[in-house]
Write an enzyme that holds these catalytic residues in place. Structure first.
Site, PDB file in Angstrom:
ATOM      1  NE  ARG A   1      -3.946  -2.021   0.387  1.00  0.00           N
ATOM      2  CZ  ARG A   1      -3.930  -3.294   0.216  1.00  0.00           C
ATOM      3  NH1 ARG A   1      -2.872  -3.827  -0.399  1.00  0.00           N
ATOM      4  NH2 ARG A   1      -4.751  -4.184   0.449  1.00  0.00           N
TER       5      ARG A   1
ATOM      6  CB  SER B   1      -8.332  -2.166   4.697  1.00  0.00           C
ATOM      7  OG  SER B   1      -8.621  -3.232   4.446  1.00  0.00           O
TER       8      SER B   1
ATOM      9  CD  GLU C   1      -5.363   0.719   2.524  1.00  0.00           C
ATOM     10  OE1 GLU C   1      -6.080   1.430   1.943  1.00  0.00           O
ATOM     11  OE2 GLU C   1      -5.725  -0.586   2.636  1.00  0.00           O
TER      12      GLU C   1
HETATM   13  N1  EPU Z   1      -9.937 -11.140  11.013  1.00  0.00           N
HETATM   14  C1  EPU Z   1     -10.452 -11.206  12.084  1.00  0.00           C
HETATM   15  N2  EPU Z   1     -11.531 -10.430  12.189  1.00  0.00           N
HETATM   16  C2  EPU Z   1     -12.012  -9.242  11.510  1.00  0.00           C
HETATM   17  C3  EPU Z   1     -11.400  -9.137  10.246  1.00  0.00           C
HETATM   18  C4  EPU Z   1     -10.212 -10.171   9.984  1.00  0.00           C
HETATM   19  O1  EPU Z   1     -10.221 -11.955  13.021  1.00  0.00           O
HETATM   20  O2  EPU Z   1     -12.738  -8.690  11.724  1.00  0.00           O
HETATM   21  C5  EPU Z   1      -8.962 -12.077  10.411  1.00  0.00           C
HETATM   22  C6  EPU Z   1      -9.604 -13.301   9.664  1.00  0.00           C
HETATM   23  O3  EPU Z   1      -9.039 -14.542  10.401  1.00  0.00           O
HETATM   24  C7  EPU Z   1      -8.784 -13.286   8.482  1.00  0.00           C
HETATM   25  C8  EPU Z   1      -7.813 -12.411   8.512  1.00  0.00           C
HETATM   26  O4  EPU Z   1      -7.940 -11.559   9.696  1.00  0.00           O
HETATM   27  O5  EPU Z   1      -8.537 -14.524   8.025  1.00  0.00           O
HETATM   28  C9  EPU Z   1      -7.609 -11.644   7.148  1.00  0.00           C
HETATM   29  O6  EPU Z   1      -8.939 -10.785   6.984  1.00  0.00           O
HETATM   30  P1  EPU Z   1      -8.894 -10.773   5.365  1.00  0.00           P
HETATM   31  O7  EPU Z   1      -8.814 -11.914   4.648  1.00  0.00           O
HETATM   32  O8  EPU Z   1     -10.564 -10.118   5.473  1.00  0.00           O
HETATM   33  O9  EPU Z   1      -8.094  -9.511   5.063  1.00  0.00           O
HETATM   34  P2  EPU Z   1      -7.480  -8.392   5.735  1.00  0.00           P
HETATM   35  O10 EPU Z   1      -6.123  -8.657   6.196  1.00  0.00           O
HETATM   36  O11 EPU Z   1      -8.400  -7.798   6.743  1.00  0.00           O
HETATM   37  C10 EPU Z   1      -6.355  -7.274   3.553  1.00  0.00           C
HETATM   38  C11 EPU Z   1      -6.584  -6.181   2.659  1.00  0.00           C
HETATM   39  C12 EPU Z   1      -7.592  -6.109   1.908  1.00  0.00           C
HETATM   40  C13 EPU Z   1      -8.106  -7.066   0.937  1.00  0.00           C
HETATM   41  C14 EPU Z   1      -7.829  -8.403   1.937  1.00  0.00           C
HETATM   42  C15 EPU Z   1      -8.049  -9.875   1.055  1.00  0.00           C
HETATM   43  C16 EPU Z   1      -5.004  -4.592   3.769  1.00  0.00           C
HETATM   44  C17 EPU Z   1      -4.967  -3.243   4.735  1.00  0.00           C
HETATM   45  N3  EPU Z   1      -6.324  -4.816   3.485  1.00  0.00           N
HETATM   46  O12 EPU Z   1      -7.642  -7.211   4.460  1.00  0.00           O
HETATM   47  O13 EPU Z   1      -7.718  -4.830   1.079  1.00  0.00           O
HETATM   48  O14 EPU Z   1      -9.168  -7.253   0.472  1.00  0.00           O
HETATM   49  O15 EPU Z   1      -6.515  -8.507   2.629  1.00  0.00           O
HETATM   50  O16 EPU Z   1      -6.596 -10.088   0.352  1.00  0.00           O
HETATM   51  O17 EPU Z   1      -4.065  -5.079   3.384  1.00  0.00           O
HETATM   52  C18 EPU Z   1      -8.238  -2.530   1.190  1.00  0.00           C
HETATM   53  O18 EPU Z   1      -7.205  -2.226   1.236  1.00  0.00           O
HETATM   54  O19 EPU Z   1      -9.129  -1.668   1.468  1.00  0.00           O
HETATM   55  C19 EPU Z   1      -8.861  -3.858   1.373  1.00  0.00           C
HETATM   56  C20 EPU Z   1      -9.953  -4.116   1.664  1.00  0.00           C
END
Ligand code: EPU
Length: 339
Positions: free
Chosen positions: A164, A237, A332
């Site tokens: 990012r 995010s 972010e």
């Molecule tokens: N999780 C929780 N609780 C929550 C949210 C997440 O426990 O409320 C845990 C879950 O176990 C999940 C893990 O965190 O397995 C990761 O969650 P998720 O797959 O939703 O991905 P993220 O790390 O929260 C990132 C990106 C997203 C992107 C997703 C999928 C960033 C800041 N965000 O989110 O990007 O869609 O991975 O690859 O890196 C964005 O940048 O706006 C965005 C949505």
């Protein structure tokens, strides 16, 4: 180019913050960029380039000129054996571009479907999802240095992309991105590395998905976790997933055996959403801003929220996560404040 004075920014940011801009101007065509730089940017003391406003939080009114990039156009500009080179103007809507590429059988961007962004912002932010980042397909960026009006072509390496992150984020406002050239695949090589993606495909009985089926599956997956823009303002995010040392991770793992983390370089990337949930903030509100109930990494507008509400909530969440896990979350999103 018409300048609007004291313009509402409500329709210009996805968080739905009703801040005002001292001046607002829209660039409809790349040919207007020279006039913009010579006539307008040279005389204002502060400016902001805006794409779709999907990653911006206005904290107070903006005392300067907001330039909304709305230049459109998508053209194939070359090809080699494996790839096509496609130039998209900065004001194109990212998701429309992804689907148009799929229609034309230009592949690679499937996993980045349904990300709210403009083309220009995709490079600034190096948007990413499900194992793919924009940088994997950006060939070059055409931008203008606003200090002298010269055009510059940035190669992928010149852009210094990170998680990012990019050069454009570090010298924010100095370069006006006019267009991006992508190198896309003629033959699809689908990235199915994420478990969540595989689970989604399996649920839909898609063992061997087409690129369009994969994109549709990922769009459904995204919208199951993120608020629909028409229902609730957000910037996707709000925080980045922080990277900590292996030692720090081991200590946390002992204390919280179910912590979610992925190896990243020499350290570990921690799922900030998981930590925020664990700290008790998921689904909670502070004033008119809240932590989204289905994905704790997302802060939302609960109605009439301003940038100060968002900052207050972000600070409270950051403080609690830091005291529990010893990690300071970084936004972010880009916060635009008046200094
Ligand atoms: N999780 C929780 N609780 C929550 C949210 C997440 O426990 O409320 C845990 C879950 O176990 C999940 C893990 O965190 O397995 C990761 O969650 P998720 O797959 O939703 O991905 P993220 O790390 O929260 C990132 C990106 C997203 C992107 C997703 C999928 C960033 C800041 N965000 O989110 O990007 O869609 O991975 O690859 O890196 C964005 O940048 O706006 C965005 C949505």
């Amino acid at each position: 180019m018409q300048i609007q004075k004291n313009a509402s920014l409500l329709g210009y940011n996805s968080f739905g913050i009703n801040a005002k801009a001292e001046e607002l101007l829209t660039v409809e065509h790349s040919s207007e960029i020279h006039e913009l730089i010579e006539k307008h940017l040279s005389t204002v003391n502060k400016h902001l380039f805006l794409g779709g406003g999907n990653n911006i939080v206005f904290v107070g009114d903006f005392q300067g000129l907001v330039v909304c990039m709305a230049n459109k156009g998508i053209h194939k500009v070359g090809e080699d054996t494996d790839s096509v080179f496609v130039e998209a103007e900065a004001g194109e809507v990212w998701d429309d571009f992804v689907w148009q590429c799929l229609e034309k059988q230009w592949y690679g961007l499937e996993n980045l479907v349904a990300i709210p962004s403009s083309i220009g912002a995709a490079a600034v932010q190096n948007i990413g999802a499900y194992g793919v980042e924009a940088k994997d397909f950006i060939h070059q960026v055409r931008a203008y240095n606003i200090t002298d009006g010269t055009e510059k072509i940035f190669s992928n390496t010149d852009c210094r992309f990170g998680y990012r992150d990019s050069l454009f984020k570090h010298c924010y406002g100095r370069y006006l991105i006019a267009s991006i050239t992508f190198r896309l695949q003629k033959t699809p090589k689908l990235n199915l590395s994420y478990t969540a993606v595989n689970q989604c495909l399996a649920k839909n009985n898609m063992d061997n998905p087409t690129p369009k089926q994969l994109a549709q599956c990922i769009a459904d997956l995204r919208w199951s976790k993120l608020p629909k823009p028409e229902a609730m303002g957000s910037v996707g995010s709000f925080f980045k997933n922080p990277v900590v040392t292996a030692t720090h991770y081991e200590t946390l793992k002992e204390r919280y055996p179910d912590i979610v983390a992925y190896p990243a370089g020499d350290g570990y990337k921690l799922a900030a959403g998981w930590m925020i949930e664990k700290s008790g903030w998921k689904g909670r509100a502070l004033g008119r801003a809240g932590v989204y109930e289905k994905q704790a990494l997302v802060l939302v507008n609960l109605g009439g929220c301003d940038g100060y509400d968002v900052v207050r909530l972000a600070n409270a969440v950051t403080a609690d996560v830091e005291s529990m896990f010893g990690v300071r979350l970084q936004p972010e999103a880009i916060l635009i404040r008046n200094y």
